[in-house]
Design an enzyme around this catalytic site. Structure first.
Site, mmCIF file in Angstrom:
data_model
loop_
_atom_site.group_PDB
_atom_site.id
_atom_site.type_symbol
_atom_site.label_atom_id
_atom_site.label_comp_id
_atom_site.label_asym_id
_atom_site.label_seq_id
_atom_site.Cartn_x
_atom_site.Cartn_y
_atom_site.Cartn_z
ATOM 1 C CG ASP A 14 -2.123 0.831 1.118
ATOM 2 O OD1 ASP A 14 -2.335 1.390 0.036
ATOM 3 O OD2 ASP A 14 -2.871 0.947 2.099
ATOM 4 C CD GLU A 93 -8.884 6.162 -4.707
ATOM 5 O OE1 GLU A 93 -9.814 6.584 -4.021
ATOM 6 O OE2 GLU A 93 -7.971 5.454 -4.258
ATOM 7 C CE LYS A 129 -7.617 2.057 -4.004
ATOM 8 N NZ LYS A 129 -6.493 2.458 -3.119
ATOM 9 C CB THR A 154 -11.242 2.116 -2.605
ATOM 10 O OG1 THR A 154 -10.486 2.427 -1.434
ATOM 11 C CG2 THR A 154 -11.680 3.400 -3.286
ATOM 12 C CG PHE A 176 -10.769 1.490 4.052
ATOM 13 C CD1 PHE A 176 -10.595 0.796 2.873
ATOM 14 C CD2 PHE A 176 -10.391 2.815 4.089
ATOM 15 C CE1 PHE A 176 -10.050 1.409 1.744
ATOM 16 C CE2 PHE A 176 -9.839 3.443 2.964
ATOM 17 C CZ PHE A 176 -9.678 2.737 1.797
#
Length: 324
Positions: A14, A93, A129, A154, A176
């Site tokens: 990440d 993203e 994303k 996400t 998350f």
């Protein structure tokens, strides 16, 4: 612990920092506006920023269009560099400011895929994303079914979001973990949790079990970890995306890891299958106060970092023109 984890789970880095990727050798990597913003300020990556700025200027158009094109190009340049260092896929993203604009997300995703194609990277190595809003999930459905573009959903906090993503047939979701824990610590009486009682861990466990019980192909990738205990408690999850700091801690830990999640146990669990249309999705998601607050907060944070990144690009692109 890291080596053992890799036996049971696909480990994803990440980060937008190439050195960390070289060091921990993950299969895949994920980026987001916050990570790219941090990396773009490091001296080592100034050439990528310069290249993105030059690209934005070359395409021309209004100041706003040039900045947007430079920003998209920067995300793709980071992604392409990361792909030279990993065997798998990189997640890139779509602007969080499009979170409630289904068509806008589809267009931006296709634009990013085109930009990757320009630098010789095929769509099979990219995950786009998207925010796990209703609009984002439906954009994911269209991108997967009509364009063969793989999506990573996400900012996922609620079970309703996870069910809707599975029904949309997206490639991967990123629930998350850490941000769920943050909410419970901030809003409840309990300030610490054992890993298996951690609300973020329990959320991902339930989603994993549901997907495996009902045969959904969507990959579950736990994300946003606060400590290694959370990660170890999700050993056996399809994928886990982990920051360089926690990868370093795991590589130094000497403990025996055994999978806590398994397809066999998931198939024996007592979850019932549910179907969510838009009305049911909005109701179920709205019933989860934590998820509502963390989704909107997450969109605002990513949007704020996208604005900061654009501001940085704007200074690079336009403040030097007047001889400053």
């Amino acid at each position: 612990a890291l080596d053992q984890l890799k036996h049971h789970t696909t480990v994803v880095a990440d980060t937008g920092d190439f050195n960390a990727i070289d060091e921990y050798k993950p299969l895949d990597a994920t980026t987001n506006p916050s990570l790219i913003l941090a990396a773009a300020q490091m001296p080592a990556y100034q050439k990528l920023v310069d290249d993105a700025v030059a690209y934005g200027k070359k395409l021309g158009g209004s100041e706003e269009e040039q900045i947007k094109n430079a920003s998209d190009k920067l995300f793709v340049l980071f992604g392409a560099e990361i792909l030279k260092r990993i065997p798998g896929r990189v997640s890139t993203e779509v602007d969080a400011r499009l979170s409630f604009d289904k068509e806008g997300m589809i267009q931006r995703a296709r634009r990013l895929i085109d930009l990757y194609k320009e630098v010789g990277v095929g769509k099979d190595r990219i995950l786009i994303k998207l925010s796990s809003t209703w609009e984002g999930i439906q954009a994911g459905r269209v991108l997967e079914a009509e364009y063969g573009i793989h999506c990573n959903m996400t900012l996922l906090f609620s079970f309703a979001q996870a069910v809707a993503c599975a029904e949309a047939g997206v490639t991967l979701i990123s629930p998350f973990v850490g941000r769920i824990l943050d909410w419970y610590v901030a809003n409840g009486d309990k300030k610490s949790y054992e890993p298996l009682e951690d609300p973020g861990v329990k959320s991902v466990t339930k989603i994993y079990n549901y997907y495996k019980k009902f045969g959904y192909k969507t990959i579950v990738m736990g994300a946003s970890f606060r400590n290694t205990g959370q990660i170890k408690a999700l050993t056996g999850c399809d994928y886990l995306t982990i920051s360089p700091k926690l990868l370093a801690e795991l590589s130094k830990e000497h403990v025996k890891l055994t999978p806590t999640l398994s397809v066999k146990e998931a198939q024996a669990c007592d979850l019932e299958k549910i179907h969510l249309d838009e009305k049911a999705f909005r109701w179920h998601h709205n019933e989860d106060q934590m998820a509502v607050e963390k989704l909107s907060d997450g969109i605002r944070r990513f949007a704020a970092d996208a604005v900061k990144l654009e501001r940085m690009l704007k200074e690079r692109m336009f403040s030097t023109e007047n001889g400053k």
